[in-house]
Structure formats: structure tokens, C-alpha cells
Design a protein around this motif. Sequence first.
Motif, mmCIF file in Angstrom:
data_model
loop_
_atom_site.group_PDB
_atom_site.id
_atom_site.type_symbol
_atom_site.label_atom_id
_atom_site.label_comp_id
_atom_site.label_asym_id
_atom_site.label_seq_id
_atom_site.Cartn_x
_atom_site.Cartn_y
_atom_site.Cartn_z
ATOM 1 N N CYS A 13 0.860 -1.185 0.000
ATOM 2 C CA CYS A 13 0.000 0.000 0.000
ATOM 3 C C CYS A 13 0.891 1.228 0.000
ATOM 4 O O CYS A 13 2.092 1.143 0.265
ATOM 5 C CB CYS A 13 -0.952 0.009 1.192
ATOM 6 N N GLU A 14 0.303 2.363 -0.295
ATOM 7 C CA GLU A 14 1.021 3.630 -0.232
ATOM 8 C C GLU A 14 0.793 4.263 1.136
ATOM 9 O O GLU A 14 -0.342 4.335 1.618
ATOM 10 C CB GLU A 14 0.537 4.586 -1.328
ATOM 11 N N THR A 53 -10.171 7.243 -1.290
ATOM 12 C CA THR A 53 -10.515 6.158 -0.369
ATOM 13 C C THR A 53 -9.261 5.768 0.391
ATOM 14 O O THR A 53 -8.221 5.473 -0.216
ATOM 15 C CB THR A 53 -11.052 4.942 -1.143
ATOM 16 N N PHE A 54 -9.364 5.742 1.720
ATOM 17 C CA PHE A 54 -8.182 5.566 2.550
ATOM 18 C C PHE A 54 -8.481 4.644 3.729
ATOM 19 O O PHE A 54 -9.628 4.515 4.174
ATOM 20 C CB PHE A 54 -7.696 6.918 3.094
ATOM 21 N N LEU A 55 -7.416 4.040 4.247
ATOM 22 C CA LEU A 55 -7.463 3.262 5.474
ATOM 23 C C LEU A 55 -6.604 3.988 6.496
ATOM 24 O O LEU A 55 -5.413 4.238 6.256
ATOM 25 C CB LEU A 55 -6.937 1.851 5.228
ATOM 26 N N ILE A 71 -6.390 -0.080 15.816
ATOM 27 C CA ILE A 71 -7.528 0.820 15.606
ATOM 28 C C ILE A 71 -7.542 1.225 14.135
ATOM 29 O O ILE A 71 -6.573 1.795 13.624
ATOM 30 C CB ILE A 71 -7.421 2.073 16.489
ATOM 31 N N LEU A 72 -8.636 0.918 13.435
ATOM 32 C CA LEU A 72 -8.746 1.182 12.001
ATOM 33 C C LEU A 72 -9.983 2.024 11.702
ATOM 34 O O LEU A 72 -11.015 1.875 12.368
ATOM 35 C CB LEU A 72 -8.852 -0.132 11.222
ATOM 36 N N HIS A 73 -9.873 2.850 10.678
ATOM 37 C CA HIS A 73 -11.038 3.598 10.197
ATOM 38 C C HIS A 73 -10.998 3.638 8.682
ATOM 39 O O HIS A 73 -9.948 3.926 8.090
ATOM 40 C CB HIS A 73 -11.060 5.013 10.774
ATOM 41 N N TRP A 74 -12.138 3.336 8.062
ATOM 42 C CA TRP A 74 -12.293 3.384 6.611
ATOM 43 C C TRP A 74 -12.832 4.762 6.259
ATOM 44 O O TRP A 74 -13.881 5.169 6.756
ATOM 45 C CB TRP A 74 -13.251 2.293 6.168
ATOM 46 N N GLN A 89 -3.124 4.188 1.355
ATOM 47 C CA GLN A 89 -3.869 4.227 0.105
ATOM 48 C C GLN A 89 -3.524 2.992 -0.723
ATOM 49 O O GLN A 89 -2.432 2.442 -0.627
ATOM 50 C CB GLN A 89 -3.527 5.506 -0.668
ATOM 51 N N GLU A 90 -4.444 2.565 -1.559
ATOM 52 C CA GLU A 90 -4.254 1.348 -2.346
ATOM 53 C C GLU A 90 -3.178 1.515 -3.409
ATOM 54 O O GLU A 90 -3.030 2.590 -3.994
ATOM 55 C CB GLU A 90 -5.583 0.971 -3.004
#
Length: 352
Positions: A13-14, A53-55, A71-74, A89-90
Motif C-alpha cells: 500500500c502507499e 478512499t483511505f485506510l 484501531i482502524l477507520h475506513w 492508500q491502495e
Amino acid sequence: MSMVEWKKLGEVCEVLDSQRKPVSKGNRVHGEIPYYGANGIQDYVNKYIFDGTFLLLGEDGSVINKDNSPILHWATGKIWVNNHAHILQENSEAKLRYLYYYLQCIDVSDIVRGMPPKINQANMCNILIPIPSLSEQERIVGILDTFTAAIDNLKAQIAQRRKQYEYYRDQLLDLEGKEGVVMKTLGELCLIKTGCKPLEIKENGLLKYINAGTSESGYVDKSNCDGDVVTTPSRGQGGIGFVAYQFEAFWLGPLCYQIRPNEQERLSSKFLYNYLSSHNEEILKYKSEGGTPAINALDLKKIIIHLPPLEDQRRIVGILDTFEASITNLESQLKAREQQYEYYRNKLLTFE
């Protein structure tokens, strides 16, 4: 499960951390753009620094859940991210949504450092990720997205049903000036007492221990109160104004009041629970200021209750019980669906 190649997270991922920018609360201009930190949206601002769109993965402060997963947020669309959350980022190596689901399953406690807790960028980038083919990633994501959508739908239904419940509760219990309604103080209607500490709190006790600002503070084997009573905290942070209804026998603790209708009064405990829940500001206005918040029994007794005839009380309780049963049913469905989701997520994302 076929063999997969394992790669470092930083390779698949970036990482856009260098583009983050913290803004102190006093310097933020309010707007509609989500402003993210480690544990999600912190504020809304008028500008953005990312669009897509990010993680997001917590960097410091709030970094791991109780199960030690990160801890993750979409996040999608225009956003601002401060320097307390890594932003991913993908790229062509892996689907971002696949990484999101896989990271939910792993224990990252071994890379958390310091106090406050921190997952630095180097340690995050070294997390090993199994990388199946893109088509397999898409298949896994499709299955888990279906479960996620069902869970989100149930959560939305529960939130909507709770709003409906609160609306009708407040409408039904707006009784001032209604025919047949009399005004009495809580002290006239009820016996109010505090409890005491149980001799022993047991993990597998049969009865609830009711104390402070929650409906359950543990379990015991003996009771000092029968059921069909209302309880509310006498003191404690965040507790004053909270009202609960206890249907079965329980143990009453020293930080809580039991409120039981006098035998000669035509008052339903369940009606009283609904009434006080709808009028909790009547409790809060007697809350002491400074130190530990508290309300004494003498002040609690001053609260005015608008009391309709018993048959009207039962009608109101019946309507509200129907809403509560509906919410309970939806919550049971949600719990079952969440368990299914976790089972299939773990099964799909376990690789040899």
C-alpha cells in the motif's frame, strides 16, 4: 487454503503520512469536512488535504482494541488527517479493503511502544500480510462486505427504532394538565433506600450486583432486593440521571438508590421507570456541583410525578414494552450477525 506470498504492509500500500497536517482546535475553521485523529473523526473543518478512499490506522494514543488488533477507520471522500493516524492508500499489490479486513484479525501489541502507546511508521510498515491473488482478495472482500452491509443495516434499524421509542415515550409521558392526572412527589409515592456492598462479587454469580452508573456492576449469589423496582445512582462520575428497571431479585450497592412504590399507592414500577427516564432532567437539576457528582435522597424525594390512573399507566407501559421488545429482537439479530461475520472473516483470512 492455497499457499500465499507474505509481504510487508509498506510494500502493498502507499503510506501518505508525510502529507498529514495537524491543526490545533483553536485554529480550525468549522465546516463539513471530517477531521480525523487516531480514534476517528475528531471535528469537522472547512478544508481537506486528502480526497479518495483511505485506510487510517491509529499511530499514537488510541492504537489497539481490546483484542490487540489495531484501531482502524475506513475513510472516503474529502478528509483532513492529523499526525495521530497513519494514512494508507491502495496500490497495485493489494486491495485496500482486503488489507482493512486482514488487519482486523491480527495482534499488533508486540509493535506498540511507549506511553502514550504508539505504533510508529517503521513498525507498521513491517507488519506481514498474506497476499493471495487479486481475484481471491476480491472474493474475500465481497463476502465480508455483504456481512458488513447487513450489520450496518441492523445498526441503522436499531438507531431508528430507539429514536421512535424515545419520541413516543416522551409524547406518552407528557402528562401535565391531562384529565385524571394527579401530581405527587416521589417521596409521597415511594420508599427510597440505598444498599450496601456484597460480601463477595463472583464472576459466575446468579444475580446482578447493581451499583453506581451502570445496570450491572458484577454478579453475586444472594439478593438484598426483590425485583420490580427502579434504581438510580446516588453518586459517581457519569451516573447521575441514569435510570434502570430491575425485574428480578438483585443486590443493591451503596452507590445506588432503590425506588419502590408504597403498597398503598396505585403506581406501576415500570411506569415510574419510563417516566423518570423521560424526565431525567428532574433528577439532574438536584445534582451537586464540584467534586464527585451526587444527589441525596431528600432531594430525590422532591421530584414531581404526574400520575395518571393505573389502567393508563399499564397502557403506556404496554406500548413502550412493544418498542423495547422490537429493539431487543434487533439487537439479538445484530449480535448473531456480528458473530457470523467474525467467524467467516477469521476463516477466510487464515492462511497456511
